[in-house]
Design a protein around this motif. Structure first.
Motif, mmCIF file in Angstrom:
data_model
loop_
_atom_site.group_PDB
_atom_site.id
_atom_site.type_symbol
_atom_site.label_atom_id
_atom_site.label_comp_id
_atom_site.label_asym_id
_atom_site.label_seq_id
_atom_site.Cartn_x
_atom_site.Cartn_y
_atom_site.Cartn_z
ATOM 1 N N VAL A 113 -11.606 -6.560 1.969
ATOM 2 C CA VAL A 113 -11.113 -7.181 2.211
ATOM 3 C C VAL A 113 -10.262 -5.596 2.457
ATOM 4 N N HIS A 114 -9.246 -6.127 4.221
ATOM 5 C CA HIS A 114 -8.402 -4.891 4.692
ATOM 6 C C HIS A 114 -7.309 -4.327 4.289
ATOM 7 N N ILE A 115 -6.409 -4.117 4.160
ATOM 8 C CA ILE A 115 -4.771 -4.774 4.022
ATOM 9 C C ILE A 115 -4.670 -3.267 4.734
ATOM 10 N N ASP A 116 -4.271 -4.428 5.804
ATOM 11 C CA ASP A 116 -4.141 -3.678 7.661
ATOM 12 C C ASP A 116 -2.720 -3.745 7.673
ATOM 13 N N THR A 117 -1.613 -1.935 6.421
ATOM 14 C CA THR A 117 -0.248 -2.442 6.837
ATOM 15 C C THR A 117 -0.480 -1.164 7.705
ATOM 16 N N SER A 118 0.659 -1.125 8.564
ATOM 17 C CA SER A 118 0.806 -0.170 9.070
ATOM 18 C C SER A 118 0.844 0.812 9.310
ATOM 19 N N LYS A 119 0.268 2.575 9.925
ATOM 20 C CA LYS A 119 1.033 3.600 9.192
ATOM 21 C C LYS A 119 2.376 3.802 8.671
ATOM 22 N N ALA A 120 3.406 3.157 9.876
ATOM 23 C CA ALA A 120 4.934 3.768 10.189
ATOM 24 C C ALA A 120 4.893 2.511 8.799
ATOM 25 N N GLU A 121 4.186 1.879 7.954
ATOM 26 C CA GLU A 121 5.431 0.259 6.561
ATOM 27 C C GLU A 121 4.960 1.984 5.936
ATOM 28 N N CYS A 122 3.666 2.131 5.826
ATOM 29 C CA CYS A 122 2.994 2.911 4.488
ATOM 30 C C CYS A 122 4.094 4.200 4.223
ATOM 31 N N ILE A 123 3.788 5.063 5.907
ATOM 32 C CA ILE A 123 5.297 5.926 4.907
ATOM 33 C C ILE A 123 6.122 5.673 4.896
ATOM 34 N N LYS A 124 7.259 4.718 5.038
ATOM 35 C CA LYS A 124 8.424 3.955 4.627
ATOM 36 C C LYS A 124 8.019 3.932 3.577
ATOM 37 N N ARG A 125 6.847 3.202 2.745
ATOM 38 C CA ARG A 125 7.182 2.397 1.309
ATOM 39 C C ARG A 125 6.729 3.574 0.330
ATOM 40 N N ALA A 126 6.407 4.616 1.107
ATOM 41 C CA ALA A 126 5.911 6.372 0.403
ATOM 42 C C ALA A 126 7.621 7.062 0.424
ATOM 43 N N HIS A 127 8.140 6.615 1.068
ATOM 44 C CA HIS A 127 10.027 7.869 1.439
ATOM 45 C C HIS A 127 10.775 7.090 0.294
ATOM 46 N N GLU A 128 10.657 6.083 0.240
ATOM 47 C CA GLU A 128 11.454 4.596 -0.401
ATOM 48 C C GLU A 128 11.290 5.087 -2.011
ATOM 49 N N THR A 129 9.637 4.903 -2.418
ATOM 50 C CA THR A 129 8.759 4.367 -4.132
ATOM 51 C C THR A 129 8.673 5.777 -4.481
ATOM 52 N N ILE A 130 8.876 7.131 -3.971
ATOM 53 C CA ILE A 130 8.153 8.307 -4.857
ATOM 54 C C ILE A 130 9.525 9.944 -4.033
ATOM 55 N N LYS A 131 10.235 9.514 -5.419
ATOM 56 C CA LYS A 131 11.102 10.727 -5.815
ATOM 57 C C LYS A 131 11.023 12.230 -5.385
ATOM 58 N N GLN A 132 9.739 12.964 -6.309
ATOM 59 C CA GLN A 132 9.657 13.559 -5.598
ATOM 60 C C GLN A 132 9.536 14.513 -4.723
ATOM 61 N N ALA A 133 10.072 14.782 -3.438
ATOM 62 C CA ALA A 133 9.943 15.630 -2.967
ATOM 63 C C ALA A 133 8.190 16.112 -2.349
ATOM 64 N N ALA A 134 7.606 17.136 -2.916
ATOM 65 C CA ALA A 134 5.844 17.466 -2.621
ATOM 66 C C ALA A 134 5.399 16.357 -2.738
ATOM 67 N N THR A 135 5.731 15.959 -4.157
ATOM 68 C CA THR A 135 4.403 14.176 -4.254
ATOM 69 C C THR A 135 4.929 13.042 -2.561
ATOM 70 N N ARG A 136 5.650 13.168 -2.526
ATOM 71 C CA ARG A 136 5.856 12.431 -1.517
ATOM 72 C C ARG A 136 5.156 13.112 -0.173
ATOM 73 N N ASP A 137 6.100 14.319 0.219
ATOM 74 C CA ASP A 137 5.030 15.484 1.023
ATOM 75 C C ASP A 137 3.127 14.695 1.499
ATOM 76 N N ALA A 138 2.639 14.858 -0.525
ATOM 77 C CA ALA A 138 1.640 14.378 -0.255
ATOM 78 C C ALA A 138 1.131 13.607 0.060
ATOM 79 N N VAL A 139 1.379 12.454 -0.537
ATOM 80 C CA VAL A 139 1.334 11.350 0.084
ATOM 81 C C VAL A 139 1.538 10.903 1.562
ATOM 82 N N VAL A 140 2.494 11.189 2.050
ATOM 83 C CA VAL A 140 2.750 10.864 3.848
ATOM 84 C C VAL A 140 1.481 12.108 4.376
#
Length: 231
Positions: free
Chosen positions: A192-219
């Motif tokens: 089952v491929h959850i085919d979410t675009s890169k732009a949407e994944c990055i957008k979600r990371a910025h919306e849900t991860i408050k700590q800058a260092a962690t957010r940058d790592a996830v991006v």
């Protein structure tokens, strides 16, 4: 290894949006037993079962009147599970980029009788760190627990009481998915491929991860996933 149309439907954004709407609208009340539950404990259930013949009929698939919101027990009863194994076990490998929505998808389709192998949740269960904080000190234990569960799934017999298994991971390389597929009969494993675009994944990371260092790592993980991904 194409995804069958019914499971592909459960990955669609319009269905996931409708399912969440129905759960919220229920007020946490199970439509069958009347019990009150947290929203995350409820499951949307199509009253008219989805089949290959009706999967393209939006009056069935995306009709709120055809969806009832049930607790775990009532959902299992609706599928005639009642805590017992029903038919052949199946394995669903749910893969995609970080922040793609893999866990959200599994939460929407799995039942309490299913096994879910999610390394993030395993790691979170054995330490006090956040979702994206994986200390080297506990990684060995987390991977050992994951491998134990994977071995349980590989060697399962019909006598074992759990029903289906969901394996959550990124698996960007086709060679890794093919290697995993060879461990199971072809009629057991599904991808089952959850085919979410890169732009949407990055957008979600910025919306849900408050700590800058962690957010940058996830991006950074998201960027690496799409650089490596092969169909």
């Amino acid at each position: 290894m194409p995804l069958d149309p019914i499971h592909a439907f459960y990955c669609r954004k319009d269905y996931l949006t409708l399912a969440q709407y129905c759960k919220i609208k229920s007020g946490g009340i199970c439509a069958r037993c009347g019990g009150v539950f947290d929203i995350d404990e409820l499951r949307p259930h199509h009253i008219t079962e989805l089949t290959l013949d009706n999967i393209d009929d939006v009056n069935i698939t995306l009709n709120p009147a055809n969806i009832e919101v049930l607790c775990h027990d009532c959902h299992n009863a609706a599928h005639a599970r009642f805590g017992n194994v029903v038919g052949q076990k199946h394995v669903y490998v749910v893969y995609g980029a970080p922040c793609a929505g893999k866990s959200t998808y599994v939460q929407s389709v799995a039942t309490r009788n299913d096994i879910v192998v999610d390394l993030d949740r395993i790691h979170g269960a054995i330490c006090v760190c956040g979702q994206y904080d994986k200390p080297d000190a506990t990684k060995r234990v987390a991977f050992a627990l994951r491998d134990y569960l994977l071995d349980e799934i590989r060697t399962a017999t019909p006598r074992r009481r759990w029903q289906d298994a969901y394996i959550i991971g990124t698996y960007p390389d086709r060679i890794d998915r093919d290697s995993l597929a060879r461990e199971y009969p072809p009629d057991v494993i599904n991808f089952v491929h959850i085919d979410t675009s890169k732009a949407e994944c990055i957008k979600r990371a910025h919306e849900t991860i408050k700590q800058a260092a962690t957010r940058d790592a996830v991006v950074g993980w998201i960027e690496k996933y799409f650089a490596r991904y092969t169909e």
